[in-house]
Scaffold this motif. Structure first.
Motif, mmCIF file in Angstrom:
data_model
loop_
_atom_site.group_PDB
_atom_site.id
_atom_site.type_symbol
_atom_site.label_atom_id
_atom_site.label_comp_id
_atom_site.label_asym_id
_atom_site.label_seq_id
_atom_site.Cartn_x
_atom_site.Cartn_y
_atom_site.Cartn_z
ATOM 1 N N ARG A 21 -5.762 1.371 2.478
ATOM 2 C CA ARG A 21 -4.773 1.769 1.471
ATOM 3 C C ARG A 21 -4.610 0.697 0.403
ATOM 4 O O ARG A 21 -4.384 1.016 -0.766
ATOM 5 C CB ARG A 21 -3.442 2.080 2.142
ATOM 6 C CG ARG A 21 -3.482 3.358 2.962
ATOM 7 C CD ARG A 21 -2.102 3.805 3.369
ATOM 8 N NE ARG A 21 -2.166 5.060 4.110
ATOM 9 C CZ ARG A 21 -1.109 5.759 4.504
ATOM 10 N NH1 ARG A 21 0.104 5.328 4.218
ATOM 11 N NH2 ARG A 21 -1.251 6.895 5.169
ATOM 12 N N TRP A 24 -4.361 10.265 0.262
ATOM 13 C CA TRP A 24 -5.141 9.046 0.498
ATOM 14 C C TRP A 24 -6.624 9.377 0.650
ATOM 15 O O TRP A 24 -7.488 8.639 0.167
ATOM 16 C CB TRP A 24 -4.626 8.309 1.725
ATOM 17 C CG TRP A 24 -3.304 7.650 1.504
ATOM 18 C CD1 TRP A 24 -2.108 7.983 2.072
ATOM 19 C CD2 TRP A 24 -3.037 6.543 0.635
ATOM 20 N NE1 TRP A 24 -1.105 7.158 1.603
ATOM 21 C CE2 TRP A 24 -1.650 6.268 0.727
ATOM 22 C CE3 TRP A 24 -3.828 5.759 -0.203
ATOM 23 C CZ2 TRP A 24 -1.044 5.242 0.011
ATOM 24 C CZ3 TRP A 24 -3.218 4.729 -0.925
ATOM 25 C CH2 TRP A 24 -1.852 4.482 -0.814
ATOM 26 N N ASP A 69 -2.618 -2.055 6.277
ATOM 27 C CA ASP A 69 -3.680 -1.060 6.105
ATOM 28 C C ASP A 69 -4.600 -1.489 4.966
ATOM 29 O O ASP A 69 -4.287 -1.306 3.783
ATOM 30 C CB ASP A 69 -3.068 0.311 5.817
ATOM 31 C CG ASP A 69 -4.082 1.443 5.903
ATOM 32 O OD1 ASP A 69 -5.233 1.236 5.490
ATOM 33 O OD2 ASP A 69 -3.710 2.547 6.370
ATOM 34 N N THR A 129 -7.362 1.195 -2.138
ATOM 35 C CA THR A 129 -7.091 2.339 -3.014
ATOM 36 C C THR A 129 -5.948 2.037 -3.976
ATOM 37 O O THR A 129 -6.021 2.374 -5.168
ATOM 38 C CB THR A 129 -6.747 3.580 -2.176
ATOM 39 O OG1 THR A 129 -7.864 3.902 -1.336
ATOM 40 C CG2 THR A 129 -6.423 4.773 -3.067
ATOM 41 N N TRP A 164 -2.509 10.277 -7.722
ATOM 42 C CA TRP A 164 -1.181 9.772 -7.353
ATOM 43 C C TRP A 164 -0.088 10.501 -8.131
ATOM 44 O O TRP A 164 0.929 10.892 -7.566
ATOM 45 C CB TRP A 164 -1.101 8.261 -7.606
ATOM 46 C CG TRP A 164 0.266 7.704 -7.355
ATOM 47 C CD1 TRP A 164 0.800 7.337 -6.160
ATOM 48 C CD2 TRP A 164 1.296 7.482 -8.341
ATOM 49 N NE1 TRP A 164 2.090 6.894 -6.327
ATOM 50 C CE2 TRP A 164 2.413 6.967 -7.649
ATOM 51 C CE3 TRP A 164 1.364 7.663 -9.722
ATOM 52 C CZ2 TRP A 164 3.598 6.629 -8.305
ATOM 53 C CZ3 TRP A 164 2.543 7.333 -10.378
ATOM 54 C CH2 TRP A 164 3.648 6.826 -9.677
ATOM 55 N N GLN A 170 0.591 13.346 2.024
ATOM 56 C CA GLN A 170 0.105 12.025 1.658
ATOM 57 C C GLN A 170 -1.193 11.673 2.372
ATOM 58 O O GLN A 170 -2.001 10.908 1.846
ATOM 59 C CB GLN A 170 1.199 10.986 1.920
ATOM 60 C CG GLN A 170 2.360 11.165 0.957
ATOM 61 C CD GLN A 170 3.307 9.992 0.936
ATOM 62 O OE1 GLN A 170 2.920 8.863 1.195
ATOM 63 N NE2 GLN A 170 4.568 10.255 0.625
ATOM 64 N N GLY A 223 0.804 -1.210 0.000
ATOM 65 C CA GLY A 223 0.000 0.000 0.000
ATOM 66 C C GLY A 223 0.837 1.259 0.000
ATOM 67 O O GLY A 223 0.303 2.362 0.117
#
Length: 447
Positions: free
Chosen positions: A41, A278, A38, A44, A291, A274, A9
């Motif tokens: 994450r 996220w 996580d 995603t 990103w 960051q 992640g």
């Protein structure tokens, strides 16, 4: 082949996946397991990679796992890229370092030692799990501080763990570009040192070392990032091109002063940036676009205080390009899996390469890669001015490993007190006290 990415992640995962998407040769990676603690994450990140893969018919299949053993099962290669304590931990290291007048950067000085102390117990458990669940897998380590982590894991995995950093190849690429040789992929790089502590000592093109041509031209030296960072006069004095992280050693007072004037540390900036990424990417229709924007902002501000202390101003777009560590990783995997020989700068056991260090010390040197692994190439040599520094820092790394793996508080104090960037035993003791207080759970193994 199956690749398991531990810390899947993490922010650099799309760079690795982009290299896999470009590889269409037989025997390529077909399955990627993202492993992370996580789950949010991971979800995603899987969406980002799915967007990357659109239009690529043979894109590697991606799976997500929060269970380490499950993700490792059947892996041929394992990437380790974890951050114990997260970016908040990095920010705390920087704050503690600044409060005692020392550099707290995450791989250099106090920050590197503190990061290692809380990371080593976790990566050693990872190494033992790999040995049990995927004993034939090769581990490619990106986890910082990369030299310390690779050497510690080699105690379990032997030569089947290899460390990677993009700094040497990025430096060589920029130096060749300054000479108008940027497209020469056949250039032979001579490099010697430890991770984030090394020097380019030669650049051979068509059998001739072109580094002296560069060193003779101050205008060419200062046409690329490291040249402007250190200054042409100092690089000519050294007679070698220093890794960018040596700026913390060569210009310690200047960097500390610049840090003091910054409204936020690098770790705190990245944690905020960051965190926002996220949140945004989790609901964005194009998490890949989010990103890319975040990555560009991250690269633009890389080593900002160092550049400020040198009066460099903004980074050039050419310097923002990735150093290419994802391509190095791909070449390393293909070299081992299919005996496709390659010459790469890697972190491996010394095996007599640098005469100043013992055989088991992990060093950063050019290696020949084949189906049997990565083999350091004879002939790597430290510049005279760097020998004492490398020996001193290797002692510090070894003490950090003793502390992190075996829980020796005395070794942790020796590592801090003997680091060249920490100038007092009393300061070292205070740093250790603050670290164990701030990271009580992560450093509870110290006694």
């Amino acid at each position: 082949m199956k690749l398991a990415m531990i810390g899947g992640g993490g922010f650099r995962t799309p760079l690795v996946y982009s290299a896999l998407l470009r590889d269409h040769a037989p025997g390529r990676v077909t399955d990627v397991a993202l492993v992370d603690v996580d789950a949010s994450r991971l979800t995603t990140m899987a969406r980002i990679l799915e967007e990357q893969a659109r239009g690529v018919a043979d894109a590697p299949h991606v799976s997500v796992h929060t269970d380490l053993a499950e993700g490792l099962a059947g892996a041929d290669f394992v990437f380790s890229a974890i951050r114990v304590g997260g970016l908040d931990g990095r920010a705390r290291d920087e704050r503690i370092g600044q409060s005692h007048g020392v550099i707290g950067q995450e791989t250099v000085g106090f920050g590197g030692i503190s990061f290692a102390l809380r990371t080593l117990p976790v990566v050693m458990e990872l190494a033992r799990t790999v040995a049990r669940v995927a004993p034939d897998a090769w581990v490619i380590n990106f986890t910082n501080p990369a030299g310390i982590v690779t050497e510690a894991m080699s105690g379990v995995l032997g030569d089947r763990v290899i460390g990677i950093c993009d700094s040497p190849i990025g430096l060589a690429r920029r130096a060749l570009g300054a000479l108008g040789l940027g497209g020469r992929r056949d250039a032979e790089l001579r490099y010697a040192g430890l991770n984030h502590l090394g020097w380019v000592t030669g650049l051979r093109v068509d059998g001739r070392d072109v580094l002296p041509d560069l060193l003779a031209r101050p205008d060419l030296i200062e046409s690329f990032e490291e040249g402007r960072l250190f200054g042409a006069e100092w690089i000519q004095t050294l007679g070698a091109l220093p890794n960018e992280y040596l700026h913390y050693f060569d210009y310690r007072r200047d960097v500390l002063q610049a840090d003091q004037y910054e409204p936020s540390t690098r770790g705190r900036y990245l944690a905020h940036q960051q965190g926002a990424f996220w949140d945004r990417a989790g609901t964005s229709e194009s998490p890949l676009a989010a990103w890319r924007l975040c990555r560009h902002e991250r690269e633009v501000t890389y080593m900002a205080t160092n550049r400020e202390s040198a009066g460099m101003g903004e980074r050039d777009e050419a310097d923002i390009l990735s150093g290419g560590y994802e391509d190095v990783a791909l070449a390393l995997m293909r070299g081992i899996a299919h005996d496709e020989r390659a010459r790469l700068v890697l972190n491996v056991r010394n095996r007599g390469t640098l005469r100043e260090l013992d055989d088991d010390a992990v060093v950063e040197v050019p290696c020949l890669v084949d189906s049997a692994g990565a083999h350091p190439i004879a002939g790597a040599e430290l510049p005279d001015h760097g020998r004492g520094l490398v020996v001193a820092v290797k002692y510090v790394e070894r003490q950090a490993i003793e502390a992190g793996v075996h829980g020796s508080r005395a070794a942790a104090l020796r590592a801090l007190a003997r680091h060249p960037l920490i100038d007092s035993v009393n300061v070292a003791r205070a740093l250790l006290e603050d670290a164990t207080s701030s990271f009580h759970d992560e450093l509870s193994h110290l006694h």
